[in-house]
Design a protein around this motif. Structure first.
Motif, mmCIF file in Angstrom:
data_model
loop_
_atom_site.group_PDB
_atom_site.id
_atom_site.type_symbol
_atom_site.label_atom_id
_atom_site.label_comp_id
_atom_site.label_asym_id
_atom_site.label_seq_id
_atom_site.Cartn_x
_atom_site.Cartn_y
_atom_site.Cartn_z
ATOM 1 N N LEU A 1 0.833 -1.206 0.000
ATOM 2 C CA LEU A 1 0.000 0.000 0.000
ATOM 3 C C LEU A 1 0.869 1.258 0.000
ATOM 4 C CD1 LEU A 1 -2.843 -0.994 2.497
ATOM 5 C CD2 LEU A 1 -3.091 -0.558 0.046
ATOM 6 N N LEU A 2 1.936 1.230 0.770
ATOM 7 C CA LEU A 2 2.834 2.382 0.806
ATOM 8 C C LEU A 2 3.476 2.598 -0.563
ATOM 9 C CD1 LEU A 2 4.249 4.659 2.346
ATOM 10 C CD2 LEU A 2 5.985 2.975 3.029
ATOM 11 N N TYR A 3 3.964 1.529 -1.207
ATOM 12 C CA TYR A 3 4.553 1.657 -2.539
ATOM 13 C C TYR A 3 3.533 2.196 -3.539
ATOM 14 C CZ TYR A 3 8.870 -0.862 -1.392
ATOM 15 O OH TYR A 3 10.075 -1.247 -0.872
ATOM 16 N N ARG A 4 2.313 1.701 -3.475
ATOM 17 C CA ARG A 4 1.263 2.201 -4.375
ATOM 18 C C ARG A 4 1.000 3.685 -4.135
ATOM 19 N NH1 ARG A 4 -2.270 -2.538 -2.939
ATOM 20 N NH2 ARG A 4 -1.308 -4.184 -4.125
ATOM 21 N N PHE A 5 0.941 4.056 -2.869
ATOM 22 C CA PHE A 5 0.711 5.455 -2.516
ATOM 23 C C PHE A 5 1.839 6.332 -3.071
ATOM 24 C CE2 PHE A 5 1.339 9.078 0.322
ATOM 25 C CZ PHE A 5 0.085 9.679 0.258
ATOM 26 N N ILE A 6 3.079 5.910 -2.859
ATOM 27 C CA ILE A 6 4.230 6.679 -3.345
ATOM 28 C C ILE A 6 4.188 6.796 -4.861
ATOM 29 C CG2 ILE A 6 6.748 6.673 -3.586
ATOM 30 C CD1 ILE A 6 6.850 5.413 -0.745
ATOM 31 N N GLN A 7 3.921 5.698 -5.544
ATOM 32 C CA GLN A 7 3.909 5.692 -7.010
ATOM 33 C C GLN A 7 2.830 6.596 -7.565
ATOM 34 O OE1 GLN A 7 1.734 4.147 -9.485
ATOM 35 N NE2 GLN A 7 3.175 4.507 -11.147
ATOM 36 N N ALA A 8 1.743 6.769 -6.842
ATOM 37 C CA ALA A 8 0.619 7.573 -7.322
ATOM 38 C C ALA A 8 0.838 9.073 -7.107
ATOM 39 C CB ALA A 8 -0.664 7.133 -6.615
ATOM 40 N N GLN A 9 1.881 9.446 -6.389
ATOM 41 C CA GLN A 9 2.109 10.854 -6.081
ATOM 42 C C GLN A 9 2.826 11.565 -7.223
ATOM 43 O OE1 GLN A 9 0.567 11.957 -3.294
ATOM 44 N NE2 GLN A 9 -0.010 9.791 -3.316
ATOM 45 N N PRO A 10 2.625 12.875 -7.314
ATOM 46 C CA PRO A 10 3.390 13.664 -8.290
ATOM 47 C C PRO A 10 4.884 13.574 -7.961
ATOM 48 C CG PRO A 10 1.663 14.999 -7.247
ATOM 49 C CD PRO A 10 1.693 13.674 -6.537
ATOM 50 N N PRO A 11 5.737 13.835 -8.930
ATOM 51 C CA PRO A 11 7.185 13.654 -8.724
ATOM 52 C C PRO A 11 7.770 14.380 -7.506
ATOM 53 C CG PRO A 11 6.723 13.964 -11.044
ATOM 54 C CD PRO A 11 5.426 14.188 -10.310
ATOM 55 N N LEU A 12 7.389 15.613 -7.248
ATOM 56 C CA LEU A 12 7.944 16.334 -6.103
ATOM 57 C C LEU A 12 7.531 15.672 -4.788
ATOM 58 C CD1 LEU A 12 9.532 18.686 -4.888
ATOM 59 C CD2 LEU A 12 7.419 20.030 -4.961
ATOM 60 N N ASP A 13 6.288 15.221 -4.704
ATOM 61 C CA ASP A 13 5.829 14.546 -3.487
ATOM 62 C C ASP A 13 6.554 13.218 -3.292
ATOM 63 O OD1 ASP A 13 4.185 16.671 -2.988
ATOM 64 O OD2 ASP A 13 2.328 15.646 -3.565
ATOM 65 N N ARG A 14 6.854 12.519 -4.382
ATOM 66 C CA ARG A 14 7.646 11.287 -4.269
ATOM 67 C C ARG A 14 9.008 11.592 -3.672
ATOM 68 N NH1 ARG A 14 7.308 8.002 -9.924
ATOM 69 N NH2 ARG A 14 5.187 8.642 -10.388
ATOM 70 N N LEU B 1 9.824 14.089 -1.731
ATOM 71 C CA LEU B 1 9.643 14.387 -0.312
ATOM 72 C C LEU B 1 9.487 13.106 0.504
ATOM 73 C CD1 LEU B 1 7.283 17.477 -0.350
ATOM 74 C CD2 LEU B 1 9.468 17.317 0.838
ATOM 75 N N LEU B 2 8.669 12.195 0.009
ATOM 76 C CA LEU B 2 8.458 10.937 0.727
ATOM 77 C C LEU B 2 9.745 10.132 0.828
ATOM 78 C CD1 LEU B 2 4.975 9.956 -0.714
ATOM 79 C CD2 LEU B 2 5.500 10.402 1.690
ATOM 80 N N LEU B 3 10.500 10.079 -0.249
ATOM 81 C CA LEU B 3 11.769 9.346 -0.233
ATOM 82 C C LEU B 3 12.694 9.923 0.830
ATOM 83 C CD1 LEU B 3 13.838 7.349 -1.511
ATOM 84 C CD2 LEU B 3 14.453 9.217 -3.053
ATOM 85 N N LEU B 4 12.850 11.230 0.834
ATOM 86 C CA LEU B 4 13.734 11.864 1.812
ATOM 87 C C LEU B 4 13.194 11.707 3.234
ATOM 88 C CD1 LEU B 4 14.543 15.059 -0.254
ATOM 89 C CD2 LEU B 4 16.107 13.164 0.232
ATOM 90 N N TYR B 5 11.889 11.831 3.399
ATOM 91 C CA TYR B 5 11.273 11.690 4.715
ATOM 92 C C TYR B 5 11.472 10.268 5.253
ATOM 93 C CZ TYR B 5 7.802 11.610 8.424
ATOM 94 O OH TYR B 5 7.180 11.461 9.637
ATOM 95 N N LEU B 6 11.244 9.274 4.404
ATOM 96 C CA LEU B 6 11.384 7.885 4.833
ATOM 97 C C LEU B 6 12.834 7.521 5.153
ATOM 98 C CD1 LEU B 6 8.840 6.169 2.424
ATOM 99 C CD2 LEU B 6 8.608 6.527 4.900
ATOM 100 N N GLU B 7 13.773 8.315 4.646
ATOM 101 C CA GLU B 7 15.181 8.102 4.970
ATOM 102 C C GLU B 7 15.626 8.959 6.153
ATOM 103 O OE1 GLU B 7 17.581 8.589 1.507
ATOM 104 O OE2 GLU B 7 16.928 6.678 0.698
#
Length: 167
Positions: free
Chosen positions: A113-126, A128-134
Protein backbone atom coordinates in the motif's frame (compact mmCIF):
# COMPACT_ATOMS: atom_id res chain seq x y z
CA UNK A 1 48.14 20.09 -17.09
CA UNK A 2 49.66 16.72 -16.29
CA UNK A 3 47.67 13.51 -16.47
CA UNK A 4 48.03 13.19 -12.70
CA UNK A 5 46.27 16.54 -12.12
CA UNK A 6 43.59 15.70 -14.67
CA UNK A 7 42.75 12.42 -12.93
CA UNK A 8 42.57 13.86 -9.40
CA UNK A 9 39.09 15.43 -9.86
CA UNK A 10 37.90 12.24 -11.56
CA UNK A 11 39.18 10.06 -8.72
CA UNK A 12 37.57 12.35 -6.14
CA UNK A 13 34.27 12.16 -7.99
CA UNK A 14 34.44 8.38 -8.39
CA UNK A 15 35.19 7.84 -4.72
CA UNK A 16 32.31 10.10 -3.60
CA UNK A 17 29.95 8.49 -6.12
CA UNK A 18 30.92 5.04 -4.85
CA UNK A 19 30.50 6.07 -1.21
CA UNK A 20 27.02 7.47 -1.89
CA UNK A 21 25.83 5.09 -4.63
CA UNK A 22 22.85 4.10 -2.49
CA UNK A 23 21.33 7.54 -3.09
CA UNK A 24 21.31 6.97 -6.84
CA UNK A 25 19.80 3.50 -6.41
CA UNK A 26 17.07 4.75 -4.05
CA UNK A 27 16.09 7.64 -6.28
CA UNK A 28 16.05 5.45 -9.37
CA UNK A 29 14.02 2.79 -7.55
CA UNK A 30 11.47 5.40 -6.52
CA UNK A 31 10.95 6.78 -10.02
CA UNK A 32 11.51 3.76 -12.28
CA UNK A 33 9.69 0.51 -11.58
CA UNK A 34 11.08 -1.70 -14.34
CA UNK A 35 14.67 -2.93 -13.83
CA UNK A 36 15.82 -1.76 -17.29
CA UNK A 37 14.29 1.69 -16.75
CA UNK A 38 15.88 1.83 -13.31
CA UNK A 39 19.32 0.98 -14.75
CA UNK A 40 18.90 3.64 -17.45
CA UNK A 41 17.88 6.22 -14.88
CA UNK A 42 20.84 5.36 -12.66
CA UNK A 43 23.15 5.83 -15.66
CA UNK A 44 21.52 9.16 -16.55
CA UNK A 45 21.89 10.35 -12.95
CA UNK A 46 25.57 9.36 -12.85
CA UNK A 47 26.17 11.14 -16.17
CA UNK A 48 24.51 14.32 -14.95
CA UNK A 49 26.44 14.16 -11.68
CA UNK A 50 29.69 13.96 -13.66
CA UNK A 51 28.65 16.92 -15.86
CA UNK A 52 27.80 18.98 -12.78
CA UNK A 53 30.89 17.89 -10.84
CA UNK A 54 32.99 20.97 -11.78
CA UNK A 55 30.37 23.22 -10.16
CA UNK A 56 30.17 21.20 -6.90
CA UNK A 57 30.89 23.43 -3.88
CA UNK A 58 32.95 21.28 -1.52
CA UNK A 59 31.88 23.43 1.45
CA UNK A 60 28.38 21.93 1.15
CA UNK A 61 27.46 18.30 1.90
CA UNK A 62 28.03 16.03 -1.10
CA UNK A 63 24.95 13.91 -0.31
CA UNK A 64 22.66 16.96 -0.44
CA UNK A 65 24.13 18.04 -3.79
CA UNK A 66 23.84 14.48 -5.09
CA UNK A 67 20.21 14.12 -3.99
CA UNK A 68 19.29 17.40 -5.65
CA UNK A 69 20.76 16.37 -8.99
CA UNK A 70 19.47 12.79 -8.81
CA UNK A 71 15.93 13.94 -8.00
CA UNK A 72 15.99 16.62 -10.71
CA UNK A 73 17.06 14.05 -13.32
CA UNK A 74 14.42 11.55 -12.15
CA UNK A 75 11.63 14.12 -12.02
CA UNK A 76 12.57 15.45 -15.47
CA UNK A 77 12.50 11.93 -16.88
CA UNK A 78 9.13 11.17 -15.31
CA UNK A 79 7.64 14.40 -16.63
CA UNK A 80 9.05 13.83 -20.11
CA UNK A 81 7.95 10.21 -20.17
CA UNK A 82 4.43 10.81 -18.90
CA UNK A 83 3.30 13.77 -20.98
CA UNK A 84 0.04 12.56 -22.43
CA UNK A 85 0.71 8.99 -21.31
CA UNK A 86 -1.17 7.51 -18.35
CA UNK A 87 1.12 6.22 -15.65
CA UNK A 88 1.57 2.50 -15.27
CA UNK A 89 -0.42 0.96 -12.45
CA UNK A 90 1.43 -0.67 -9.57
CA UNK A 91 2.61 -4.13 -10.43
CA UNK A 92 4.57 -6.18 -7.88
CA UNK A 93 6.39 -8.00 -10.69
CA UNK A 94 7.92 -4.72 -11.87
CA UNK A 95 9.27 -3.69 -8.53
CA UNK A 96 11.96 -5.99 -7.22
CA UNK A 97 12.95 -4.24 -4.00
CA UNK A 98 13.47 -6.71 -1.21
CA UNK A 99 10.83 -6.65 1.50
CA UNK A 100 12.19 -7.64 4.90
CA UNK A 101 8.62 -8.51 6.01
CA UNK A 102 7.84 -10.87 3.12
CA UNK A 103 6.85 -13.65 5.57
CA UNK A 104 4.43 -11.27 7.32
CA UNK A 105 1.29 -11.06 5.17
CA UNK A 106 -0.17 -8.02 6.94
CA UNK A 107 3.21 -6.26 6.87
CA UNK A 108 3.58 -7.11 3.20
CA UNK A 109 0.17 -5.60 2.47
CA UNK A 110 1.11 -2.39 4.28
CA UNK A 111 4.38 -2.15 2.35
CA UNK A 112 2.51 -2.71 -0.92
CA UNK A 113 0.00 0.00 0.00
CA UNK A 114 2.83 2.38 0.81
CA UNK A 115 4.55 1.66 -2.54
CA UNK A 116 1.26 2.20 -4.38
CA UNK A 117 0.71 5.45 -2.52
CA UNK A 118 4.23 6.68 -3.34
CA UNK A 119 3.91 5.69 -7.01
CA UNK A 120 0.62 7.57 -7.32
CA UNK A 121 2.11 10.85 -6.08
CA UNK A 122 3.39 13.66 -8.29
CA UNK A 123 7.19 13.65 -8.72
CA UNK A 124 7.94 16.33 -6.10
CA UNK A 125 5.83 14.55 -3.49
CA UNK A 126 7.65 11.29 -4.27
CA UNK A 127 10.92 13.07 -3.63
CA UNK A 128 9.64 14.39 -0.31
CA UNK A 129 8.46 10.94 0.73
CA UNK A 130 11.77 9.35 -0.23
CA UNK A 131 13.73 11.86 1.81
CA UNK A 132 11.27 11.69 4.72
CA UNK A 133 11.38 7.89 4.83
CA UNK A 134 15.18 8.10 4.97
CA UNK A 135 14.88 10.32 8.07
CA UNK A 136 16.31 13.47 6.51
CA UNK A 137 15.65 16.66 8.44
CA UNK A 138 13.28 19.28 7.05
CA UNK A 139 16.33 21.50 6.53
CA UNK A 140 18.04 18.80 4.43
CA UNK A 141 14.86 18.21 2.43
CA UNK A 142 14.51 21.94 1.86
CA UNK A 143 18.13 22.17 0.65
CA UNK A 144 17.79 19.22 -1.69
CA UNK A 145 14.48 20.32 -3.19
CA UNK A 146 14.99 24.06 -3.15
CA UNK A 147 12.00 24.68 -0.89
CA UNK A 148 11.60 26.48 2.41
CA UNK A 149 11.51 24.41 5.59
CA UNK A 150 7.98 25.67 6.19
CA UNK A 151 6.90 24.48 2.75
CA UNK A 152 8.50 21.08 3.38
CA UNK A 153 6.73 20.77 6.75
CA UNK A 154 3.39 21.71 5.18
CA UNK A 155 3.79 19.27 2.29
CA UNK A 156 4.89 16.44 4.61
CA UNK A 157 1.90 17.10 6.86
CA UNK A 158 -0.46 16.93 3.89
CA UNK A 159 1.17 13.75 2.60
CA UNK A 160 0.82 12.11 6.01
CA UNK A 161 -2.84 13.09 6.11
CA UNK A 162 -3.45 11.65 2.61
CA UNK A 163 -1.61 8.48 3.56
CA UNK A 164 -3.73 8.05 6.69
CA UNK A 165 -6.88 8.49 4.60
CA UNK A 166 -5.72 5.92 2.06
CA UNK A 167 -4.67 3.36 4.64
Amino acid sequence: MTSQTATAPQEGFQSLLQAHRGIVAKVAGTYAWHPDDRDDLMQDIATQLWRAWPSYDSTRPFATWMYRIALNVAISQVRGRTRGVPSEAWNEDHHDLADPHAHDHEGRQQVDLLYRFIQAQPPLDRALLLLYLENHSYREMADVLGLSETNVATKIGRLKQRLRQEL
